[in-house]
Design a protein around this motif. Structure first.
Motif: not given
Length: 356
Positions: A259-276
């Motif tokens: 999943v995360l390899h589909d996205w740039g660093d900024e988008d990955c950080v957004k996804i991870l913050k929602n995970c948190r």
């Protein structure tokens, strides 16, 4: 002689010519392989339980009159690539027979471990078109898939049911292939989890297998609405449609594969913050199943990772494969500074990350 003389020697120049031609025509491998899959050649041989002749293969391909000369040339090429084996007649008479190799068993249709759906998806003309836009992306920036089709891949899939099915089937087959090594490599990690969300879980194959192996886990398959709308029933798993950039269902842990390899660093950080926000503090964790590039290693699996990195350029919006240091940077940005990497006997690794 100096290195400059060596590099421009006639023999080396000719060697370079041959190698560039080899790279130029490397698409022949995937196209010949695709034709074998579409013709069900491996399945035809498998159904006989022993090597068979071209005539036997041809008769099973079609009730009409297939071109056995074309078939023979494709088979000759695939034998050279060790996709099939060749067995000349022992007495010098009769027909040559063709059998399965350790590779061709991965192109059987309908088996639990098959690459057929992924191969058909990745080699579909609509999936190949963005690769032709790389130089344009270098000059202008932008997203290769959008340049080829006018929209990004997720919107394209939502508008095109046939491509959506092709894509979902391709992703589902990777889950079936990797699930055994995931369950084995992370068997102790699932024991303490009461509820688990598979973010970007597609049609739910992976979370379904995890829950089947660990029945105490309440499984949630989370993906875009048009994806989960086609998902089959998996015992112990509920399907939830939504957008991971907006909110993710609450659970003890979150798992994400490819999943995360589909996205740039900024988008990955957004996804991870929602995970948190969705997992409990201290005990909450994210289980990432993805590639970890190792530029210092020279082996087939690691080399494949760099090819996948180009695949991300073709199909995603800013996605890429990452080194361990690059994973560390986005995990820290998303609020998961503590992590460890568990290497699996495949292209994948498990990255287990915790709250700070």
């Amino acid at each position: 002689m100096g290195s400059k003389d060596t590099e421009t020697s006639p023999d080396l120049i000719l060697k370079g010519h041959a190698e560039i031609l080899q790279h130029m025509f490397s698409f022949a491998d995937s196209m010949a392989l695709k034709s074998a899959v579409e013709l069900h050649i491996a399945d035809i041989i498998h159904s006989h339980n022993s090597p068979i002749t071209l005539t036997q293969i041809a008769s099973a391909i079609s009730s009409t009159s297939p071109d056995i000369t074309y078939l023979g040339r494709i088979m000759r090429f695939l034998v050279r690539r060790n996709i099939f084996t060749v067995h000349p007649p022992s007495d010098g008479a009769g027909e040559t027979r063709y059998g399965l190799s350790y590779k061709s068993r991965w192109i059987l249709h309908g088996t639990q471990k098959t690459l057929v759906p992924l191969l058909l998806m990745e080699n579909h003309p609509q999936a190949m078109a963005p690769w032709h836009c790389f130089s344009q992306c270098v000059k202008e920036g932008g997203v290769a898939f959008e340049k080829a089709h006018g929209v990004e891949i997720w919107e394209f899939a939502s508008r095109n049911p046939e491509f959506n099915k092709l894509f979902n089937d391709g992703m589902a087959c990777t889950a079936a292939i990797h699930i055994e090594s995931i369950l084995q490599g992370y068997k102790d990690g699932f024991g303490s989890i009461g509820s688990l969300v598979d973010v970007g879980g597609g049609t739910g194959e992976m979370i379904g297998q995890i829950v089947k192996s660990h029945p105490h886990i309440k499984g949630i398959n989370f993906d875009l609405p048009h994806v989960v709308s086609t998902a089959p029933v998996h015992h112990g798993v509920s399907h939830v449609g939504g957008d991971m950039f907006q909110a993710i269902p609450n659970a003890d842990a979150i798992i994400m594969k490819w999943v995360l390899h589909d996205w740039g660093d900024e988008d990955c950080v957004k996804i991870l913050k929602n995970c948190r926000k969705s997992v409990p503090p201290k005990t909450g964790k994210v289980i990432i199943i993805d590639l970890v590039l190792r530029p210092d290693r020279d082996d087939t699996l690691n080399d494949l990772g760099f090819a996948f990195d180009l695949l991300m350029m073709a199909h995603s919006s800013g996605g890429k494969e990452r080194t361990e240091l690059e994973w560390k940077q986005i995990l820290e940005g998303g609020g998961f500074p503590k992590f460890k990497v568990i290497t699996l006997p495949s292209t994948m690794s498990i990255i287990e990350a915790y709250h700070d």
